[in-house]
Structures are given as structure tokens and as C-alpha cells.
Design an enzyme around this catalytic site. Structure first.
Site, PDB file in Angstrom:
ATOM      1  N   LYS A   1       0.852  -1.192   0.000  1.00 50.51           N
ATOM      2  CA  LYS A   1       0.000   0.000   0.000  1.00 50.51           C
ATOM      3  C   LYS A   1       0.882   1.234   0.000  1.00 50.51           C
ATOM      4  CE  LYS A   1       0.843   1.374   4.467  1.00 50.51           C
ATOM      5  NZ  LYS A   1       1.554   2.611   4.837  1.00 50.51           N
TER       6      LYS A   1
ATOM      7  N   ASP B   1      -2.722  -1.028  10.546  1.00 52.82           N
ATOM      8  CA  ASP B   1      -3.048  -1.011   9.112  1.00 52.82           C
ATOM      9  C   ASP B   1      -3.723  -2.294   8.627  1.00 52.82           C
ATOM     10  OD1 ASP B   1      -1.886   1.465   9.006  1.00 52.82           O
ATOM     11  OD2 ASP B   1      -0.063   0.818   7.982  1.00 52.82           O
TER      12      ASP B   1
END
Length: 295
Positions: A18, A143
Site C-alpha cells: 500500500k 493497518d
């Protein structure tokens, strides 16, 4: 023993990286956590997990990560947390094909944990919801829920408030300077910007993107500063997370690859496209479709 179609079947699952397209620090909570606004987007590049579910009740992982005991491995932690949550007696052998750097700010460990949760929920036929998997994942890392849900997301608060977002799927050149950065050191730094005003997502998407951690990281780590200065000659570029990875954005693959070709062979870098639906979500849908089970 009941028939279980996914036991002993070898399956392959992506564990994508990401990027934080922007990251703003708006303040601190009473207990010292930083309040953020950040935009997560996946890219079509990452690790891969080969997973074979079995009846053993044990979770085994290969290869072993040097210097990381099994009990500290996020993949093992995710699998055993899922077993405990669902009172599940199945086991699995998981093979990690590692591509992403550890500690680069691109979510390698969190992504591995999320892929493990999503894949084993399917293979063990637990039928847990994304909310349940995200709840398990949050205990493993801040996350992990973003990777579990599998959609680009605007995160607020201490990162726990997620809303789907649809930023442009640009091409990125991601470069990893050869340094390890301790996130805690950056967030503890006295000169860190902590008072950026909160704005709504539409305003942020139409403003130049900034990472509030970047100034401190560049000051403390000359390698990051040098790499960012080089990238900024060619395209808008910034830090992701607290680094050490930095990225430049381009409108085409060929533009990104042209700049990649100018980098030294000694520099770790890759070109990838932004993806608002995670490759993990797409793989899950393919397996579900092939087995004719509802998504």
C-alpha cells in the site's frame, strides 16, 4: 471426518503493498495517540502466500524469517488469532514468497497478516464477516483492517475510522532507501508537525498531497532526503507512511519505467499501478466463484 473441499488444496494469495497518498497529523488524543488523516491505496505489486489448509490443528510457515521467532511472525499470529476467535481445529502450512521490504512503510507485515486472515477464513469455511476479521486484525497492527477490507480508504482518528475512497489509479515508481526507520521515533520527535487542520476528503483530493512525517524523516535520514530530491526532478514525489519508501507518481507505466531505468542497480525499486480494489479481494472473489459459493 466431514468432507471439506478446501482442505489439502494448495492455493495462492496476493499480499499487496500500500501507499499513503497523503498523511496529515491533526493533533493528539488525551492518551497520547496521534490523530491522522491519511489516504491508503493498494498497488499491484507485493508478496504472495501459498496456503494449504489441513486437519493438523498446527500452523507452520516456511521459510523461517531470520531473527524472527515463530511466535513473533505476523502470519502465525494472524492464523492463531483466527483459530482462537473461531474455536477452529483446522491447521495450515503457509509458504511466504517475500518481495516487499520489511519496515518500508508500504505495509508488508500488515498485508501478510490480512492475507492470512482472509484466506484462512475462506479455506477453513469460517464465514466470518470483514468486520470480524478487521477486529482481529486491529489487534495485530493498525493497518491490518485496511488490507482486510480491500478497498482504498480514507482513514481518520487514530486510523480506526475508515471510509471507502476512489483516488485516481496512477502509476508509481516506489524506491526504498537502504535504511530502517522506527515509526515511534518519528512520532516522538519534538519538531513533528502535529497541528494540520482537518479537512474533508474532497478538499484533500484537490489540494497538493503532503506527508507531515516527511520533513523529519528527511532531516534524520540523509539517504531518504537524497532519494526524494532525485525523484522530485522528474515527478511529484513523497514519503509513504514513516518510510523508508518514497514514491513518484506518473500517468503511464512507460514514464515510470523510464525513470526506473535511470536508477542505480544497487537501489531497491519497483513500478506498480495503484489499485482501489485490492488484488486480495479479487483473488477471493475468483476462488468463491470457482467453488460456486456466494460472495
Amino acid at each position: 471426518m466431514e468432507h471439506h473441499p478446501m482442505i489439502e488444496t494448495s492455493t495462492r494469495w496476493p499480499s499487496p503493498a500500500k501507499l499513503n497518498l497523503f498523511l496529515y497529523i491533526n493533533g493528539r488524543t488525551e492518551n497520547g495517540y496521534h490523530e491522522l488523516q491519511t489516504l491508503f491505496q493498494f498497488v499491484d505489486h507485493g508478496d504472495e502466500l501459498t496456503i494449504q489448509a489441513n486437519h493438523s490443528g498446527d500452523v507452520t510457515i516456511s521459510p523461517e524469517i531470520e531473527g524472527v521467532p515463530l511466535q513473533d511472525n505476523l502470519i502465525w499470529k494472524a492464523a492463531t488469532a483466527l483459530q482462537n476467535y473461531a474455536h477452529c481445529s483446522f491447521g495450515a502450512h503457509i509458504e511466504l514468497h517475500k518481495v516487499l521490504p520489511m519496515g518500508g512503510g508500504i505495509g508488508g507485515g500488515s498485508s501478510n497478516a490480512a492475507t492470512t486472515l482472509v484466506a484462512l477464513n475462506y479455506l477453513w469455511q469460517l464465514n466470518l464477516t470483514d468486520d470480524e476479521l478487521a477486529e482481529i486484525g486491529l489487534k495485530l497492527g493498525a493497518d491490518v483492517p485496511v488490507f482486510v477490507r480491500g478497498f482504498s480508504a480514507f482513514a481518520e482518528g487514530v486510523g480506526e475510522k475508515l471510509s471507502p475512497a476512489n483516488p485516481e489509479e496512477k502509476w508509481y515508481l516506489v524506491v526504498r532507501p537502504n535504511v530502517s526507520i522506527a515509526t515511534a521515533d518519528i512520532f516522538r520527535h519534538p519538531d513533528l508537525t502535529r497541528n494540520t487542520p482537518k479537512r474533508d476528503l474532497e478538499t484533500l483530493l484537490n489540494a497538493p498531497s503532503v506527508n507531515d512525517c516527511e520533513k523529519i524523516v528527511r532531516m534524520l535520514y540523509p539517504e531518504v532526503d537524497k532519494q526524494l530530491s532525485w525523484l522530485l526532478q522528474y515527478a511529484p514525489s513523497r514519503l509513504t507512511g514513516t518510510g523508508s519508501c518514497v514514491f513518484a507518481e506518473f500517468s503511464s507505466k512507460s514514464e515510470a519505467e523510464t525513470i526506473l531505468a535511470q536508477l542505480s542497480d544497487k537501489v531497491s525499486a519497483f513500478v506498480a499501478q495503484g489499485r482501489n480494489i485490492s488484488p486480495l479481494k479479487e483473488t477471493l472473489a475468483e476462488y468463491q466463484s470457482a467453488s460456486h459459493r456466494p460472495i
